[in-house]
Design a protein around this motif. Structure first.
Motif, short mmCIF file in Angstrom:
data_model
loop_
_atom_site.label_atom_id
_atom_site.label_comp_id
_atom_site.label_asym_id
_atom_site.label_seq_id
_atom_site.Cartn_x
_atom_site.Cartn_y
_atom_site.Cartn_z
N MET A 237 16.85 5.81 -9.51
CA MET A 237 15.98 5.35 -10.59
C MET A 237 15.55 6.51 -11.49
N THR A 238 15.24 7.66 -10.88
CA THR A 238 14.85 8.83 -11.67
C THR A 238 16.00 9.28 -12.56
N VAL A 239 17.19 9.29 -12.02
CA VAL A 239 18.36 9.68 -12.82
C VAL A 239 18.55 8.71 -13.97
N ARG A 240 18.41 7.42 -13.70
CA ARG A 240 18.60 6.42 -14.77
C ARG A 240 17.56 6.62 -15.88
N ARG A 241 16.34 6.96 -15.52
CA ARG A 241 15.32 7.23 -16.54
C ARG A 241 15.70 8.45 -17.37
N ASP A 242 16.21 9.49 -16.69
CA ASP A 242 16.66 10.67 -17.43
C ASP A 242 17.80 10.34 -18.38
N LEU A 243 18.74 9.51 -17.93
CA LEU A 243 19.86 9.12 -18.78
C LEU A 243 19.38 8.32 -19.99
N ASP B 184 18.38 8.14 -25.76
CA ASP B 184 17.48 7.96 -26.90
C ASP B 184 17.48 9.18 -27.81
N GLU B 185 17.76 10.35 -27.22
CA GLU B 185 17.82 11.59 -28.00
C GLU B 185 19.20 11.85 -28.58
N GLY B 186 20.13 10.90 -28.35
CA GLY B 186 21.47 11.04 -28.91
C GLY B 186 22.36 12.01 -28.18
N MET B 187 22.04 12.29 -26.91
CA MET B 187 22.79 13.29 -26.15
C MET B 187 23.95 12.71 -25.36
N LEU B 188 23.92 11.40 -25.10
CA LEU B 188 24.95 10.78 -24.27
C LEU B 188 24.96 9.28 -24.51
N VAL B 189 25.94 8.62 -23.90
CA VAL B 189 26.02 7.15 -23.94
C VAL B 189 26.02 6.66 -22.50
#
Length: 272
Positions: A36-42, A47-52
């Protein structure tokens, strides 16, 4: 907590820069936090446009259809999945078969699983596959390497490879792919490799696609085959449910392999 989150997210971005894709389960284990913590980080990084974000993980932003990672980079990705897929695909090969094996890291893993199968004839445009079977293969194995121009995946492509492949009549083609898409089919970012692989497919009586689940919904510049052309697709259990439904309805047979085991879920699709 803010500092810790920033550190985690920096490590996630570094992993993406290195590998192109990341999995939630791998990141959770590496970082010592919950899924869950990883999913929040993703989510924050998206949202910051760093990944999809994708099913089970994330990929880099703006993944160009012409972009092809190096062989070394691809070799580090999804290793347990590739090994399980290769082992399952090797079960489809019988002594005396004449097969084609395309270039790629999953097909290289397949070649390692075929070294003790006798009386094989293997046609390949992969320098790595040819080396494995020539050096470690059964003494009765015949290896035929096409000529051609070398790509970042150590594939030999172009007119020389195409001309060589047109002269063969083979039982099956084992194909590695860059991407799988419901409409675009099986794709690669390299135009010459696409042409070479289409010729390899045409020379074979059946097509077996070996691919890990991270390739789903990825589109390369050029299509090599439609989903319906595949006699068999061997992939891993990370495949999303939607993707499984699409493949079961299109390909001849879908083999879904559990990572770390050789247990296979066989699902007959169209024509299966």
């Amino acid at each position: 907590m803010t500092v810790l989150a920033a550190q985690r997210q920096a490590l996630i971005v570094a992993a993406l820069d290195r590998d192109g894709v990341v999995r939630v389960s791998d990141l959770a284990e590496e970082l010592g936090v919950s899924d869950m913590t990883v999913r929040r980080d993703l989510t924050t990084l998206q949202d910051e446009g760093m990944l999809v974000k994708v099913h089970g993980g994330a990929r880099v932003m703006n993944q160009l259809s012409t972009a092809e990672p190096s062989f070394a980079v691809k070799s580090r990705r999804s290793l347990p999945q590739k090994e399980a897929i290769a082992a399952a695909a090797a079960d489809l090969v019988r002594p005396g078969d004449a097969i084609a094996i395309s270039a790629g890291t999953t097909t290289l893993a397949l070649a390692r699983h075929l070294t003790q199968v006798p009386y094989l004839t293997v046609v390949t445009n992969s320098v790595w596959v040819a080396n494995v079977l020539a050096d470690d293969g059964h003494e009765s194995t015949t290896v035929l390497l096409t000529g051609g121009q070398r790509t970042p995946s150590h594939a030999l492509v172009g007119p020389l490879a195409v001309a060589a492949l047109r002269s063969f009549h083979l039982d099956r083609c084992f194909l590695g792919v860059h991407g799988i898409h419901p409409e675009k089919g099986f794709t690669t970012p390299n135009l010459l490799e696409a042409e070479t692989n289409r010729t390899m497919i045409a020379a074979a009586g059946g097509l077996v696609v070996v691919t890990d689940s991270s390739k789903w919904d990825v589109v390369g510049l050029s299509s090599m085959a439609t989903l319906e052309q595949a006699e068999t697709v061997v992939t891993d259990s990370g495949l999303p449910g939607e993707a499984r439904e699409v493949l079961e309805g299109a390909v001849g047979r879908l083999h879904v392999v559990e990572t770390g085991t050789h247990t296979v879920d066989d699902s007959a699709g169209a024509g299966g």
